[in-house]
Design a protein around this motif. Structure first.
Motif, PDB file in Angstrom:
ATOM      1  N   UNK B   1       3.566   6.076  19.850  1.00  0.00           N
ATOM      2  CA  UNK B   1       2.837   6.624  18.824  1.00  0.00           C
ATOM      3  C   UNK B   1       1.573   6.012  19.427  1.00  0.00           C
ATOM      4  N   UNK B   2       0.197   6.550  18.038  1.00  0.00           N
ATOM      5  CA  UNK B   2      -0.809   6.141  18.118  1.00  0.00           C
ATOM      6  C   UNK B   2      -1.306   5.284  17.339  1.00  0.00           C
ATOM      7  N   UNK B   3      -1.558   4.179  17.403  1.00  0.00           N
ATOM      8  CA  UNK B   3      -1.921   3.194  16.778  1.00  0.00           C
ATOM      9  C   UNK B   3      -2.735   2.901  16.339  1.00  0.00           C
ATOM     10  N   UNK B   4      -3.335   2.568  15.155  1.00  0.00           N
ATOM     11  CA  UNK B   4      -4.828   2.560  14.748  1.00  0.00           C
ATOM     12  C   UNK B   4      -4.903   1.009  14.204  1.00  0.00           C
ATOM     13  N   UNK B   5      -5.463   0.249  14.470  1.00  0.00           N
ATOM     14  CA  UNK B   5      -5.202  -1.290  13.424  1.00  0.00           C
ATOM     15  C   UNK B   5      -6.668  -1.687  13.149  1.00  0.00           C
ATOM     16  N   UNK B   6      -6.578  -2.129  12.171  1.00  0.00           N
ATOM     17  CA  UNK B   6      -7.899  -1.911  11.210  1.00  0.00           C
ATOM     18  C   UNK B   6      -8.155  -3.928  10.564  1.00  0.00           C
ATOM     19  N   UNK B   7      -8.871  -4.379  10.723  1.00  0.00           N
ATOM     20  CA  UNK B   7      -9.429  -5.667  10.113  1.00  0.00           C
ATOM     21  C   UNK B   7      -9.429  -5.508   8.678  1.00  0.00           C
ATOM     22  N   UNK B   8      -9.725  -6.916   7.256  1.00  0.00           N
ATOM     23  CA  UNK B   8     -10.359  -6.650   6.392  1.00  0.00           C
ATOM     24  C   UNK B   8     -10.202  -7.916   5.928  1.00  0.00           C
ATOM     25  N   UNK B   9     -11.565  -8.098   5.046  1.00  0.00           N
ATOM     26  CA  UNK B   9     -12.221  -9.662   4.983  1.00  0.00           C
ATOM     27  C   UNK B   9     -10.918 -10.035   4.129  1.00  0.00           C
ATOM     28  N   UNK B  10     -10.969 -11.169   3.637  1.00  0.00           N
ATOM     29  CA  UNK B  10     -10.331 -11.817   2.151  1.00  0.00           C
ATOM     30  C   UNK B  10     -10.697 -10.856   1.504  1.00  0.00           C
ATOM     31  N   UNK B  11      -9.883 -10.721   0.456  1.00  0.00           N
ATOM     32  CA  UNK B  11     -10.464 -10.946  -0.645  1.00  0.00           C
ATOM     33  C   UNK B  11     -10.594  -9.438  -1.249  1.00  0.00           C
ATOM     34  N   UNK B  12     -10.726  -7.807   0.033  1.00  0.00           N
ATOM     35  CA  UNK B  12     -10.776  -6.770  -0.642  1.00  0.00           C
ATOM     36  C   UNK B  12      -9.693  -6.534  -0.333  1.00  0.00           C
ATOM     37  N   UNK B  13      -9.625  -4.883  -1.250  1.00  0.00           N
ATOM     38  CA  UNK B  13      -8.319  -4.151  -1.571  1.00  0.00           C
ATOM     39  C   UNK B  13      -8.028  -3.001  -0.643  1.00  0.00           C
ATOM     40  N   UNK B  14      -7.027  -3.053  -0.478  1.00  0.00           N
ATOM     41  CA  UNK B  14      -6.405  -2.721   1.104  1.00  0.00           C
ATOM     42  C   UNK B  14      -6.039  -0.713  -0.112  1.00  0.00           C
ATOM     43  N   UNK B  15      -5.561  -1.261  -0.467  1.00  0.00           N
ATOM     44  CA  UNK B  15      -4.462   0.231  -1.879  1.00  0.00           C
ATOM     45  C   UNK B  15      -5.402   0.072  -2.763  1.00  0.00           C
ATOM     46  N   UNK B  16      -5.767   0.948  -3.174  1.00  0.00           N
ATOM     47  CA  UNK B  16      -6.257   0.854  -5.026  1.00  0.00           C
ATOM     48  C   UNK B  16      -5.263   1.466  -5.906  1.00  0.00           C
ATOM     49  N   UNK B  17      -5.443   0.687  -6.945  1.00  0.00           N
ATOM     50  CA  UNK B  17      -3.978   1.682  -8.568  1.00  0.00           C
ATOM     51  C   UNK B  17      -4.362   2.831  -8.069  1.00  0.00           C
ATOM     52  N   UNK B  18      -3.565   3.070  -8.564  1.00  0.00           N
ATOM     53  CA  UNK B  18      -3.656   5.039  -8.712  1.00  0.00           C
ATOM     54  C   UNK B  18      -3.982   5.888  -7.373  1.00  0.00           C
ATOM     55  N   UNK B  19      -4.138   5.165  -6.254  1.00  0.00           N
ATOM     56  CA  UNK B  19      -4.497   6.240  -5.159  1.00  0.00           C
ATOM     57  C   UNK B  19      -3.963   6.971  -4.692  1.00  0.00           C
TER      58      UNK B  19
END
Lengths: 222, 222
Positions: B1-19
Motif C-alpha cells: 500500500x502506498x504510504x505517505x508520511x507527514x511531519x507536523x511540528x508541536x502545537x499544530x492541529x492535525x485534525x480540526x473539530x467538525x472537519x
DNA sequence: CGTATGCTTGACAGTCATCAAAGCCCGTGG
DNA sequence: CCACGGGCTTTGATGACTGTCAAGCATACG
C-alpha cells in the motif's frame, strides 16, 4: 429469529461488572443505566458509583460484552424494564457475514464514543448547574428522537432520583438539589411527579453551552 | 500500500473539530492529544478545553472520521509528530471485505470506549491528587505496552506541561502543580527534564484505586 | 399511627479556582 | 560574556464552589 423477553424489576442488575460471556439485549421498555462502582481510594469512605450513561428504550445493552466476551461495567434497571435477549454467537456470525451490520455496529459504538467525550468535557469543565442543565437537555433530545416526549410542553418522563443525577454528574445529592432549585427559580425547568418540563430550552442551552447533537442519523441496528 | 508520511511540528492541529471527509492517520512517532474546546457557557470567561485522550505512537488518529466522514473533536500535536496517512476509501472497502479487520476496528473502538468510561469515573468521583495519580499510572501502562518505558526505573518520557494535565483532568494549572508537589513530597513520583519517574506504583495505585487495565490483548490493526 | 424513603434547606468545612508575585530556564541581542 | 525578556513553574492569599452533616417535611406503606 427466536426472541426471548425478560422483565426485570427496578433496581436489579441486568449485567454485572466484569461478567464474562454474558448475553446481550435490546432495551424494549423502561430505563436503565450503565455504571461503575469505584474501589475506594485512600481516604474515601462512602461507596460512590459513576453512572456512565442512561439507557433508553431502543438502546442496546451489553454490545461490548457480545463483541469482546467481557463487560467492563454493570447495567442496572432504573425502572421496571423489558429486555429482548439476543444470541451473542449468532450475532457474531452475522457481524462477519454482513458488512452493513458491521457498519451499523461501528456507528453505534462511535455515537456512544462521541457522547462519552461530551460527558467528559462537561463533567471536567462545567460547574454544577451547567452540568445539570446539559444533562437534562441531552436527555430531552434523546427522548425526542424516540418520540417519548409529550410534544406540547416538552414534558418528559423522569424516573431519576437526586442520587442518580448526583452519580451521573459527579456531585453530591445535596448539591443536585441546590442546582435544581436554582434552575427552577430561574423558571428554566420544572420537576414533579416523575415528570420533567423544560420551560426554556434556549436559555438552558445558553447557560451550559449545549449544542444539539447532530451526529449520525438515528436508526435501529437490530 | 502506498504510504505517505507527514511531519507536523508541536502545537499544530492535525485534525480540526467538525472537519468533514478528513483523512486518517497512524501516529508513527511523537505524542498528540484529542481535545474539544467548549463554547463558553454563561458566566465563563477563560476559554478552557478538555483533553479527551492522549495519542501515543501506534495509535490511530481520526478513525472516527474515516468511518463516519466527520470528526467531533480536534487533534493536536503535543510534540513534533510523524504521521502515516491512510486512504479512507480504501480503508472502508477493506472494512467491508475483511471481517477480521472489522473485528479489529470494533475492538479498538471499544477499548477506547472503556478508557473513556474510566476517565469519566475518575474525573467525576476522584479528587485532584487521585485524578493525577490515576492519569500517570494509566499513561505509564500504555507506554509500557509499547515498550516506551526505560525498563529499569519506570522512567517515562513526559512532554506534558501543567496546563495539559489541567485540561485533561478538569482542574486548574495551579492546582495541578500543588497535586504534583504532594505526590513528590510523598516520594511517589518525580518529574524532571521532560521525564517522569514513578517511584512507588503500588502506593500510587492504592491512593487512587487504580486497577491495571487488562482489556483485550493489544495488537496493531493497521 | 409509626416507620421508611426521598426531598429540601441551613450551617459549616474542605477542596479547588483565581489572582498575584517570585524564581527558573533559555534564547536573544547587546 | 552578560543583561534582558518571555514562558513555565512554584507558592501564597483569598474567595467561590461544593461536600458533609443535620434537621424538618412530605409521602408512601405496613
Amino acid at each position: 429469529m427466536l426472541v426471548a423477553q425478560r422483565t426485570v424489576p427496578a433496581g436489579t442488575d441486568i449485567i454485572h461488572d466484569g461478567e464474562e460471556g454474558g448475553p446481550f439485549y435490546t432495551l424494549w421498555a423502561g430505563w436503565a443505566y450503565r455504571y461503575k462502582s469505584l474501589r475506594a481510594g485512600a481516604g474515601d469512605r462512602g461507596r460512590r458509583q459513576q453512572i456512565l450513561d442512561l439507557l433508553l428504550p431502543g438502546d442496546l445493552i451489553g454490545l461490548e460484552s457480545a463483541l469482546t466476551g467481557q463487560a467492563c461495567h454493570a447495567v442496572r434497571a432504573l425502572t421496571e424494564v423489558v429486555v429482548c435477549l439476543h444470541n451473542p454467537k449468532a450475532f457474531l456470525r452475522l457481524f462477519d457475514a454482513c458488512p452493513r451490520l458491521a457498519h451499523a455496529v461501528v456507528e453505534t459504538v462511535i455515537r456512544d464514543d462521541r457522547r462519552a467525550d461530551m460527558r467528559l468535557a462537561v463533567v471536567g469543565q462545567r460547574n454544577a448547574t451547567q452540568r445539570l442543565a446539559h444533562f437534562l437537555l441531552d436527555l430531552s433530545d434523546r427522548l425526542s428522537q424516540r418520540d417519548l416526549v409529550e410534544a406540547e410542553g416538552q414534558s418528559l418522563p423522569f424516573p431519576l432520583q437526586r442520587r442518580h443525577l448526583a452519580d451521573a454528574l459527579g456531585m453530591s445529592g445535596t448539591h443536585v438539589a441546590r442546582a435544581l432549585a436554582e434552575l427552577r427559580a430561574a423558571a428554566l425547568v420544572e420537576v414533579a411527579e416523575g415528570h420533567l418540563v423544560l420551560r426554556d430550552r434556549a436559555a438552558l442551552a445558553a447557560l451550559c453551552g449545549y449544542r444539539a447533537f447532530d451526529g449520525m442519523g438515528r436508526r435501529a441496528i437490530l
